[in-house]
Design a protein around this motif. Structure first.
Motif, short mmCIF file in Angstrom:
data_model
loop_
_atom_site.label_atom_id
_atom_site.label_comp_id
_atom_site.label_asym_id
_atom_site.label_seq_id
_atom_site.Cartn_x
_atom_site.Cartn_y
_atom_site.Cartn_z
N VAL A 146 14.15 11.78 6.16
CA VAL A 146 15.11 10.85 5.58
C VAL A 146 16.52 11.46 5.57
CG1 VAL A 146 14.79 11.64 3.19
CG2 VAL A 146 15.49 9.28 3.63
N ASN A 147 17.50 10.60 5.68
CA ASN A 147 18.90 11.02 5.57
C ASN A 147 19.20 11.29 4.09
OD1 ASN A 147 21.71 11.14 5.36
ND2 ASN A 147 22.03 9.61 6.95
N PHE A 148 19.66 12.49 3.78
CA PHE A 148 19.98 12.84 2.39
C PHE A 148 21.07 11.94 1.79
CE2 PHE A 148 18.65 17.62 1.82
CZ PHE A 148 17.32 17.24 1.87
N ASN A 149 21.88 11.32 2.65
CA ASN A 149 23.00 10.51 2.16
C ASN A 149 22.70 9.01 2.14
OD1 ASN A 149 24.87 12.59 1.55
ND2 ASN A 149 25.12 12.92 3.74
N SER A 150 21.44 8.64 2.18
CA SER A 150 21.10 7.22 2.19
C SER A 150 21.07 6.64 0.79
CB SER A 150 19.75 7.01 2.87
OG SER A 150 18.75 7.75 2.19
N TYR A 151 21.50 5.39 0.67
CA TYR A 151 21.31 4.62 -0.55
C TYR A 151 19.99 3.86 -0.38
CZ TYR A 151 26.00 5.77 -2.25
OH TYR A 151 27.11 6.43 -2.71
N ALA A 152 19.82 2.73 -1.05
CA ALA A 152 18.54 2.00 -0.95
C ALA A 152 18.25 1.64 0.51
CB ALA A 152 18.60 0.75 -1.81
N HIS A 153 17.00 1.80 0.89
CA HIS A 153 16.64 1.51 2.28
C HIS A 153 15.13 1.27 2.36
CE1 HIS A 153 14.92 5.64 2.94
NE2 HIS A 153 15.70 5.88 1.91
N HIS A 154 14.68 0.80 3.51
CA HIS A 154 13.25 0.62 3.74
C HIS A 154 12.89 1.34 5.03
CE1 HIS A 154 13.99 -2.63 6.76
NE2 HIS A 154 15.05 -2.84 6.00
N SER A 155 11.68 1.87 5.06
CA SER A 155 11.27 2.64 6.23
C SER A 155 9.75 2.76 6.28
CB SER A 155 11.89 4.04 6.19
OG SER A 155 11.51 4.71 5.01
N PRO A 156 9.20 3.12 7.45
CA PRO A 156 7.75 3.27 7.56
C PRO A 156 7.23 4.38 6.65
CG PRO A 156 8.79 3.20 9.74
CD PRO A 156 9.89 3.34 8.73
N LEU A 157 5.99 4.22 6.22
CA LEU A 157 5.35 5.22 5.37
C LEU A 157 4.69 6.30 6.22
CD1 LEU A 157 3.62 2.77 2.87
CD2 LEU A 157 5.68 4.13 2.44
N ALA A 158 4.72 7.52 5.72
CA ALA A 158 4.00 8.62 6.38
C ALA A 158 2.50 8.41 6.19
CB ALA A 158 4.43 9.95 5.78
N PRO A 159 1.67 8.85 7.15
CA PRO A 159 0.22 8.66 7.03
C PRO A 159 -0.37 9.18 5.73
CG PRO A 159 0.78 9.39 9.24
CD PRO A 159 2.05 9.44 8.44
N ILE A 160 0.12 10.34 5.24
CA ILE A 160 -0.45 10.89 3.99
C ILE A 160 -0.10 10.00 2.80
CG2 ILE A 160 1.47 12.47 3.48
CD1 ILE A 160 -0.81 14.44 2.48
N THR A 161 1.06 9.34 2.85
CA THR A 161 1.45 8.44 1.77
C THR A 161 0.53 7.23 1.74
OG1 THR A 161 3.75 9.17 2.00
CG2 THR A 161 3.37 7.11 0.80
N VAL A 162 0.20 6.71 2.91
CA VAL A 162 -0.73 5.57 3.01
C VAL A 162 -2.09 5.98 2.46
CG1 VAL A 162 -1.94 4.04 4.61
CG2 VAL A 162 0.49 4.57 4.98
N GLU A 163 -2.52 7.20 2.82
CA GLU A 163 -3.84 7.70 2.41
C GLU A 163 -3.88 7.91 0.88
OE1 GLU A 163 -6.21 11.88 2.88
OE2 GLU A 163 -5.05 11.21 4.62
N VAL A 164 -2.90 8.62 0.34
CA VAL A 164 -2.87 8.90 -1.09
C VAL A 164 -2.62 7.63 -1.90
CG1 VAL A 164 -1.65 10.17 -2.91
CG2 VAL A 164 -2.18 11.31 -0.75
N GLY A 165 -1.84 6.73 -1.34
CA GLY A 165 -1.51 5.48 -2.02
C GLY A 165 -2.71 4.60 -2.32
#
Length: 244
Positions: A146-165
């Motif tokens: 992720v860009n450290f300078n981003s404000y609100a945004h949407h983006s694909p989830l990492a596989p581990i996030t999908v798994e843990v989620g």
């Protein structure tokens, strides 16, 4: 950043809740960003208790939800917003007019992000921004890269996030994308507050706080935040070489 290690989860929650209460007392119309998940649950329980006892008055405060699974809202069990409603907004009697959560079912997610950015600009600055840390170092749904300078945004989830989620849902749930406040919001918050408890978080906490600052480990940004508070229990802090 300050690393504050507490004997156990309950003490960590009490310390975090006390900081929030103090902020409300100093500035009754403060804006807070709340995160969902197992870690902050104990904090919200205490804040509801304090509100019921008259120790804190949230009636003038503003609140934003940190993030959401795209395609879900407060009516979806397992969603971030549902969690915030059930554990804090409803029991603390927070009016819908005091809060902004992402419209993660919007046809135009960019517009949903802009609405969030605008709410924060209008009611801000963010006084306290609560965040947890994922097993891959993500903050909110700011995934590695992720860009450290981003404000609100949407983006694909990492596989581990999908798994843990999946732990938040009764049945396997198709998760593909997240919508979230950005790390620029974290940098602009009065107190960016990272919460972590349990031995399973010890490794990523050590990497984030004592490794290189890199967007491949988004939580490492805390090393650059002079007003950052890292709230840990002893288990989560157990991998730190400096032994905080």
């Amino acid at each position: 950043m300050k690393i504050l290690t507490h004997k156990n989860y309950n003490e960590m929650c009490r310390a975090a809740a006390d900081i929030i209460v103090k902020q409300v007392q100093q500035k009754p119309d403060s804006l807070f960003c709340l995160t969902s998940g197992d870690t902050p649950a104990g904090i919200y329980k205490l804040l509801v208790q304090y509100a019921n006892e008259g120790k804190v008055d949230f009636s003038q405060c503003w609140f934003v939800g940190l993030d959401e699974w795209v395609g879900m809202d407060k009516n979806d069990a397992g969603s971030c917003t549902n969690f915030l409603y059930e554990t804090f907004f409803i029991p603390a009697k927070i009016s819908p007019s005091q809060m902004m959560v992402f419209d993660a079912k919007a046809a135009d997610l960019d517009a949903s992000c802009e609405a969030m950015n605008s709410f924060i600009k209008t009611h801000g600055p963010l006084e306290i921004m609560l965040v947890g840390v994922g097993m891959n170092g993500h903050i909110g749904l700011n995934e590695p890269g992720v860009n450290f300078n981003s404000y609100a945004h949407h983006s694909p989830l990492a596989p581990i996030t999908v798994e843990v989620g999946q732990k938040y849902f009764k049945h396997e749930t198709h998760l593909t994308e997240g919508i979230t406040l950005g790390l620029r919001h974290l940098q602009e918050a009065g107190i960016p507050m990272l919460l972590a408890s349990g031995i399973k978080k010890a490794g990523i906490i050590a990497t984030a706080l004592e490794g290189n600052v890199t967007n491949e480990v988004p939580a490492s940004i805390f090393q650059t935040l002079s007003s950052g508070h890292v709230m840990l229990d002893e288990d989560a802090a157990s991998g730190l070489i400096n032994g905080h």
